[in-house]
Design a protein around this motif. Structure first.
Motif, PDB file in Angstrom:
ATOM      1  N   LYS A  18       2.088  10.638   2.843  1.00 37.53           N
ATOM      2  CA  LYS A  18       1.112  10.726   1.751  1.00 37.53           C
ATOM      3  C   LYS A  18       1.131  12.144   1.204  1.00 37.53           C
ATOM      4  N   LEU A  26       1.067   7.077  -6.572  1.00 34.16           N
ATOM      5  CA  LEU A  26       0.075   8.141  -6.778  1.00 34.16           C
ATOM      6  C   LEU A  26       0.702   9.515  -6.565  1.00 34.16           C
ATOM      7  N   GLN A  52       2.087   1.867  -3.438  1.00 29.79           N
ATOM      8  CA  GLN A  52       1.003   2.395  -4.267  1.00 29.79           C
ATOM      9  C   GLN A  52       0.761   3.880  -3.980  1.00 29.79           C
ATOM     10  N   GLU A  53       0.843   4.250  -2.691  1.00 28.30           N
ATOM     11  CA  GLU A  53       0.655   5.660  -2.342  1.00 28.30           C
ATOM     12  C   GLU A  53       1.769   6.527  -2.932  1.00 28.30           C
ATOM     13  N   ASN A  83       0.829  -1.213   0.000  1.00 34.69           N
ATOM     14  CA  ASN A  83       0.000   0.000   0.000  1.00 34.69           C
ATOM     15  C   ASN A  83       0.861   1.260   0.000  1.00 34.69           C
ATOM     16  N   GLU A  84       1.982   1.216   0.749  1.00 35.03           N
ATOM     17  CA  GLU A  84       2.863   2.381   0.781  1.00 35.03           C
ATOM     18  C   GLU A  84       3.470   2.650  -0.590  1.00 35.03           C
TER      19      GLU A  84
END
Length: 420
Positions: A419, A184, A180-181, A177-178
């Motif tokens: 983020k 983005l 993927q963040e 998830n990190e």
């Protein structure tokens, strides 16, 4: 559903199979050797006894009595055949249940008053490997059962608990998830880069012009205060030239994002301004160069920490992308100041020092004043096989003290969790 298998279960089973095969071979070899020694003793003893029993019947030869003696000894299951011969090698009597079978022959002359009156030949059966395996079947089966029990016990003992397995899966998902963040966030950085292309030329780094001037005409007055960090990709298989431009550009942008965040956090920790760090272009196939004017050791220490944090981030990205079968390369970095003997500015020295390193390695070439401060926090080793002034006075960073290591780990974690 979760599959809680023991780690490297197949490898352990392979080792057990190899061990079982070696044990069986050793068992056959040991049994063969023991049987051979028994045959030697039995053959010598049997020929001696037969000579003692048949000596009186050989001179003059009594074939009936000799045949009875041969038949009596032939009842031994290990005897293949028996022959009794006279002194002219004429057969007087033969016996044996398996006379056509080959084996080990034991021969001995029968002497009477120091004169040869005949000869006894006894052939003992030499069992084959198959016969030895049939006689040792119980030991082999018990050994196989023991190895099977060991394998089953390993599956039970080494199997991770459900909580351990769930914790590992949770860490993997968090890391994914990190990444993927960060991807983005990279897209947002690309949008900002597109907007920044319309900025006036004066806003771009002035270091590029200075470096270009030194490329064409070496300056006698080198900037001794500047320290440069050069980061390059370790690509011995030339994978970078085999991927598409879009894939490479996306990867370069992600590396750029990692470096930008490393600079921001390290500058904040060491209370330096981000504007003090000058980037020469952006990440490309040749890597990137970062420069700072090191008035004190604090600036050099910050640059060393930026290198360490970026290397940790690069390794995290490398492991994740390799698992996902995506293009990724390992990195290497070098920190250098100007080299007067070679008329090299800091940027040139750093970019020339980096190619001598391997994956995940970092090297440093700085003046003695800054080097003394670095030895308090980093473990430095001399570069092997130096071939010029730069490599001869450079050091390989082989570790850091606990305080620096904890700081690097903390900054890496903060970047991965951040983020946009």
């Amino acid at each position: 559903m979760f599959t809680l298998n023991a780690p490297r279960q197949g490898l352990f089973a392979s080792l057990l199979i190899v061990s079982f095969a070696l044990q069986t071979v050793l068992l056959v070899v040991a049994t063969t050797h023991q049987l051979q020694e028994n045959r030697m003793s039995q053959g010598q003893l049997m020929t001696s006894q037969m000579i003692a029993d048949s000596l009186q019947e050989m001179n003059p030869p009594n074939t009936v009595s000799l045949a009875l003696i041969a038949n009596r000894y032939a009842t031994n299951p290990s005897v293949a055949s028996i022959r009794i011969l006279d002194n002219s090698n004429q057969v007087l009597a033969t016996s044996g249940m398996e006379q056509t079978r080959t084996g080990e022959v034991f021969s001995r002359d029968a002497l009477q008053n120091d004169q040869k009156v005949g000869r006894i030949e006894v052939t003992l059966i030499k069992p084959s490997i198959g016969e030895i395996l049939r006689t040792e079947w119980l030991a082999i089966v018990l050994s196989f059962v023991l190895y099977l029990v060991l394998w089953l016990a390993y599956r039970v003992i080494a199997r991770p608990s459900r909580s351990e397995y769930l914790a590992r899966v949770n860490r993997e998902m968090t890391l994914k998830n990190e990444i993927q963040e960060l991807t983005l966030a990279l897209e947002q950085e690309k949008n900002l880069t597109t907007l920044s292309q319309n900025l006036p030329e004066q806003a771009k780094p002035v270091l590029k012009a200075a470096v270009n001037d030194t490329d064409h005409e070496p300056s006698a007055q080198l900037n001794q205060k500047a320290i440069a960090l050069n980061i390059q990709f370790y690509d011995p298989k030339q994978l970078l030239s085999s991927v598409s431009q879009s894939v490479a550009l996306s990867y370069f942008n992600l590396c750029q994002l990692f470096l930008n965040k490393s600079i921001a956090l390290c500058a904040k920790h060491y209370r330096l301004a981000e504007d003090d760090f000058v980037l020469k272009d952006n990440f490309s196939a040749e890597g990137i160069t970062l420069t700072i004017q090191a008035e004190t050791y604090k600036a050099a220490e910050c640059l060393l920490m930026i290198s360490s944090v970026f290397q940790l981030l690069s390794e995290v990205l490398y492991k994740r992308y390799r698992e996902e079968k995506r293009f990724v390369l390992q990195t290497r970095s070098a920190i250098a100041s100007a080299v007067t003997e070679m008329n090299l500015e800091a940027e040139q020295a750093a970019s020339r020092l980096t190619p001598v390193l391997s994956a995940k390695e970092s090297a440093v070439y700085i003046n003695h004043k800054l080097l003394r401060g670095a030895t308090d926090s980093y473990h430095l080793l001399a570069l092997p096989n130096p071939n010029n002034v730069l490599t001869r006075h450079s050091f390989l960073i082989n570790g850091m003290n606990t305080e620096c290591a904890e700081l690097a780990q903390q900054l890496r974690t903060d970047i991965l969790k951040s983020k946009k």
